[in-house]
Structures are given as structure tokens and as C-alpha cells.
Design a protein around this motif. Structure first.
Motif, PDB file in Angstrom:
ATOM      1  N   ALA A   1       0.818  -1.216   0.000  1.00 15.78           N
ATOM      2  CA  ALA A   1       0.000   0.000   0.000  1.00 15.78           C
ATOM      3  C   ALA A   1       0.855   1.271   0.000  1.00 15.78           C
ATOM      4  N   PRO A   2       1.813   1.433   0.919  1.00 13.99           N
ATOM      5  CA  PRO A   2       2.665   2.629   0.821  1.00 13.99           C
ATOM      6  C   PRO A   2       3.521   2.645  -0.430  1.00 13.99           C
ATOM      7  N   MET A   3       3.878   1.465  -0.969  1.00 15.63           N
ATOM      8  CA  MET A   3       4.661   1.431  -2.197  1.00 15.63           C
ATOM      9  C   MET A   3       3.898   2.053  -3.362  1.00 15.63           C
ATOM     10  N   VAL A   4       2.607   1.720  -3.491  1.00 18.95           N
ATOM     11  CA  VAL A   4       1.798   2.293  -4.567  1.00 18.95           C
ATOM     12  C   VAL A   4       1.695   3.811  -4.420  1.00 18.95           C
ATOM     13  N   ILE A   5       1.557   4.292  -3.190  1.00 16.27           N
ATOM     14  CA  ILE A   5       1.476   5.741  -2.963  1.00 16.27           C
ATOM     15  C   ILE A   5       2.804   6.410  -3.295  1.00 16.27           C
ATOM     16  N   PHE A   6       3.919   5.772  -2.911  1.00 15.18           N
ATOM     17  CA  PHE A   6       5.235   6.309  -3.265  1.00 15.18           C
ATOM     18  C   PHE A   6       5.413   6.353  -4.780  1.00 15.18           C
ATOM     19  N   LEU A   7       4.988   5.306  -5.467  1.00 15.08           N
ATOM     20  CA  LEU A   7       5.133   5.255  -6.919  1.00 15.08           C
ATOM     21  C   LEU A   7       4.345   6.375  -7.585  1.00 15.08           C
ATOM     22  N   ALA A   8       3.136   6.632  -7.089  1.00 20.14           N
ATOM     23  CA  ALA A   8       2.350   7.732  -7.644  1.00 20.14           C
ATOM     24  C   ALA A   8       3.039   9.072  -7.401  1.00 20.14           C
ATOM     25  N   GLY A   9       3.641   9.245  -6.222  1.00 20.08           N
ATOM     26  CA  GLY A   9       4.355  10.487  -5.943  1.00 20.08           C
ATOM     27  C   GLY A   9       5.597  10.653  -6.796  1.00 20.08           C
ATOM     28  N   LEU A  10       6.328   9.560  -7.033  1.00 21.32           N
ATOM     29  CA  LEU A  10       7.536   9.637  -7.860  1.00 21.32           C
ATOM     30  C   LEU A  10       7.215  10.020  -9.299  1.00 21.32           C
ATOM     31  N   GLN A  11       6.088   9.568  -9.797  1.00 21.95           N
ATOM     32  CA  GLN A  11       5.717   9.883 -11.174  1.00 21.95           C
ATOM     33  C   GLN A  11       5.309  11.334 -11.351  1.00 21.95           C
ATOM     34  N   GLN A  12       5.072  12.049 -10.250  1.00 19.09           N
ATOM     35  CA  GLN A  12       4.703  13.465 -10.324  1.00 19.09           C
ATOM     36  C   GLN A  12       5.916  14.395 -10.274  1.00 19.09           C
ATOM     37  N   ILE A  13       7.103  13.846 -10.018  1.00 14.91           N
ATOM     38  CA  ILE A  13       8.303  14.685  -9.971  1.00 14.91           C
ATOM     39  C   ILE A  13       8.735  15.001 -11.401  1.00 14.91           C
ATOM     40  N   PRO A  14       8.899  16.271 -11.755  1.00 14.49           N
ATOM     41  CA  PRO A  14       9.279  16.625 -13.136  1.00 14.49           C
ATOM     42  C   PRO A  14      10.640  16.027 -13.522  1.00 14.49           C
ATOM     43  N   GLY A  15      10.720  15.436 -14.692  1.00 17.63           N
ATOM     44  CA  GLY A  15      11.976  14.861 -15.158  1.00 17.63           C
ATOM     45  C   GLY A  15      13.030  15.903 -15.452  1.00 17.63           C
ATOM     46  N   GLU A  16      12.607  17.161 -15.692  1.00 16.12           N
ATOM     47  CA  GLU A  16      13.579  18.216 -15.980  1.00 16.12           C
ATOM     48  C   GLU A  16      14.530  18.456 -14.819  1.00 16.12           C
ATOM     49  N   LEU A  17      14.055  18.205 -13.607  1.00 15.70           N
ATOM     50  CA  LEU A  17      14.924  18.404 -12.445  1.00 15.70           C
ATOM     51  C   LEU A  17      16.096  17.438 -12.464  1.00 15.70           C
ATOM     52  N   TYR A  18      15.823  16.181 -12.813  1.00 16.47           N
ATOM     53  CA  TYR A  18      16.901  15.194 -12.878  1.00 16.47           C
ATOM     54  C   TYR A  18      17.839  15.484 -14.052  1.00 16.47           C
ATOM     55  N   GLU A  19      17.286  15.955 -15.179  1.00 11.10           N
ATOM     56  CA  GLU A  19      18.130  16.283 -16.322  1.00 11.10           C
ATOM     57  C   GLU A  19      19.066  17.439 -15.999  1.00 11.10           C
ATOM     58  N   ALA A  20      18.558  18.439 -15.302  1.00  7.08           N
ATOM     59  CA  ALA A  20      19.405  19.570 -14.919  1.00  7.08           C
ATOM     60  C   ALA A  20      20.479  19.131 -13.928  1.00  7.08           C
ATOM     61  N   ALA A  21      20.115  18.223 -13.029  1.00  8.44           N
ATOM     62  CA  ALA A  21      21.101  17.728 -12.060  1.00  8.44           C
ATOM     63  C   ALA A  21      22.193  16.928 -12.746  1.00  8.44           C
ATOM     64  N   GLU A  22      21.843  16.144 -13.761  1.00  6.64           N
ATOM     65  CA  GLU A  22      22.850  15.386 -14.499  1.00  6.64           C
ATOM     66  C   GLU A  22      23.791  16.309 -15.253  1.00  6.64           C
ATOM     67  N   VAL A  23      23.248  17.378 -15.810  1.00  5.18           N
ATOM     68  CA  VAL A  23      24.100  18.345 -16.512  1.00  5.18           C
ATOM     69  C   VAL A  23      25.103  18.974 -15.551  1.00  5.18           C
TER      70      VAL A  23
END
Length: 312
Positions: free
Chosen positions: A183-205
């Protein structure tokens, strides 16, 4: 001599707007639709709570009329009952062990599923299934057999049955709760999918490592979801009953190591027929859960981050 009458312009057609029913009539319709919920809340929740509050000040054994004793149940609970404090200690130990491990495992699995390209739906359902089955008595009995003498754990590691050792029985019950991380895993997964991918791309740069991205992006952006799961699982952990009842055969053993609060409440109320004492225990548990929840909300201001300061 005849005259022809010129056609006149068509008069605009009036459209009558239906009048709204009176406010009292609208409120009456709303109460009609709400009546099943209101009736259920009053009969199944509020009325039993009121009766339980009254019984907490009485000596009631389920067979005779309640006898008013004032605060005696509460004073006896706090000053004359060592098993009560052992149940409090066992419950707190269980909460401290089970809740962090369950949330950590749920987050790890959610991160793995987020990056999975194929079979995500299947694994998400498979990991969620224990949350639906784990609270049943049948699964708890199977769990007891696994950790009993001669069970699977004993045959694999030769450590003996955990459920018969005071130092290990509580861990066996905690592992059953950790196993129900779906149950908490499904909620975590839904929250992770809401994080913008641009943030990770900028961090990688900028050259940020995966661990730095997790600490600087994932955790802050996911903190509202972490807080929600923490509150929800903490409240549920304080009310755990079925695993402890099945593992200890309803006794809370060995040596009261699995004598959780709700199990001792059940023992006082339905085994020993001290329903007044059990009602007092129930109200103390309610107040304790409310206080712990309030503390979590208070401390969340320093580590839970929302999209804007206005939402905090």
C-alpha cells in the motif's frame, strides 16, 4: 383599393429560466442523500464511543449492570498494572521497528518500479497483493508456522523458532508488517511519477550523482508523500492485533514480548470480562494516537516541503 400589410420584425422569444428551489428544499435533499452516512456514523461510531467513554468510569463485566467507580480504572492502569506498561513498551518497540523498515522497503521498490520499462503493472500488482492478504488470520498462522520450531527459518538457518524466543518473537511479527509494504509502495510510486523529469536532467548536466539526486530532488519533492505514509502507517501500527494474536496464540508470549496494546485490551475486555478497564485502555490509546499524530504534524514543518510556501 387594397393595401398590403408589411411584415413586422419577429418579436424576441422569451426564454424562461427555471427558478431554483428554495434553500431549505435544497438542504433537505442533501440531508436525504447524506442520511445513510449520518445514520451509520451515529449508530456505529459516535454512539459506541459515548458508551465506551461511560463504561471507562465503571466496573462492568458484560453480565451485570455497570457499577460507577470514577477514575479507578485509570489509576489502576497507570499505577497497579505492570502488564499494562509491558504492553506499552512492546507496542512502542514494534512501531519503531516495523514502520521505518516498511516505509524504506516500499520506497526502494517504488524507485525500482519507476525505472522499469516492461512488466511494471504486473510487479506493482504482485507487490501490492500482500497488503490485501497480510491482515488475515490465515496468513498470520502461516507466518507462525514459518518462524516456529521446525519451520522454514529453523530449517534454513538452524536458529530455532523465533516465535518461542522472547528476544525474537517481536521481530517475527514486525517482519509480517514489513512484508505488507504494498500500500505505501503504490502511494510512493504515484508520488515519484509526479516529480518533473527536468529536475533530474538539470542535475545530471551539473554532474550530480544518483545519490545526490536522490537526497536533493527525490526526498524533498516526495516529502509530502513520505509524511502521509508515515502518519498512516504509524496509526495502523499502534492498532496491530491479528499478527500478535496468531503468533502468540492470544497470550502475548513468550514472556509478554508480543503483548501489544490492543492484544492486552482484548484480554482485559473479552477474556477477563473487565470491559470497563478495557474501555479506559481504549480511550488512552485514542488520546495517545492523537497526541503522536499532532507531534508528527508539528515537526513536519521543518522537513516537509510543498510546491509553494502558501500551501504549507
Amino acid at each position: 383599393m387594397t393595401t398590403t400589410q408589411l411584415p413586422t420584425a419577429a418579436e424576441p422569444r422569451r426564454v424562461e429560466v427555471p427558478k431554483k428551489p428554495p434553500r431549505r428544499q435544497r438542504e433537505g435533499a442533501a440531508w436525504v442523500f447524506l442520511s445513510p452516512w449520518v445514520l451509520g456514523a451515529c449508530v456505529l461510531t459516535l454512539l459506541p464511543m459515548a458508551v465506551s467513554f461511560y463504561l471507562s468510569f465503571t466496573d462492568y463485566d458484560l453480565f451485570n449492570s455497570p457499577n460507577w467507580v470514577g477514575l479507578r480504572n485509570y489509576t489502576q492502569m497507570f499505577t497497579e498494572d505492570p502488564r499494562y506498561w509491558r504492553s506499552v513498551g512492546a507496542t512502542l518497540m514494534y512501531v519503531v521497528i516495523a514502520v521505518p523498515l516498511q516505509l524504506a522497503l516500499a520506497l526502494v521498490v517504488a524507485l525500482a518500479l519507476k525505472n522499469m520499462k516492461h512488466g511494471r503493472a504486473f510487479y506493482r500488482s504482485a507487490f501490492y497483493a500482500p497488503s490485501l492478504l497480510g491482515a488475515s488470520m490465515s496468513i498470520a498462522l502461516v507466518w507462525r508456522a514459518i518462524f516456529n520450531d521446525g519451520g522454514t527459518v529453523d530449517n534454513l538457518f538452524g536458529t530455532g523458532g523465533w516465535v518461542n524466543k522472547p528476544g525474537w518473537a517481536l521481530f517475527a511479527v514486525a517482519l509480517l508488517t514489513v512484508w505488507q509494504f504494498g500500500a505505501p509502495m503504490v502511494i510512493f510510486l504515484a508520488g515519484l511519477q509526479q516529480i518533473p523529469g527536468e529536475l533530474y536532467e538539470a542535475a545530471e548536466v551539473d554532474g550530480a550523482s544518483r545519490w545526490r539526486q536522490f537526497l536533493s530532488i527525490t526526498v524533498p519533492m516526495l516529502s509530502p508523500v513520505i509524511f502521509f505514509n508515515l502518519v498512516l502507517q504509524t496509526i495502523q501500527a499502534f492498532q496491530v492485533f491479528t499478527p500478535a494474536f496468531a503468533v502468540s496464540a492470544g497470550k502475548g508470549g513468550p514472556a509478554d514480548s508480543t503483548l501489544f496494546y490492543t492484544l492486552y485490551l482484548y484480554d482485559r475486555g473479552f477474556v477477563a470480562s473487565h470491559m470497563g478497564y478495557a474501555s479506559a485502555m481504549a480511550w488512552v490509546l485514542l488520546i495517545a494516537i492523537g497526541a503522536i499524530t499532532a507531534v508528527l504534524f508539528r515537526t513536519s514543518r521543518s522537513w516537509v516541503f510543498y510546491a509553494s510556501e502558501g500551501d504549507r
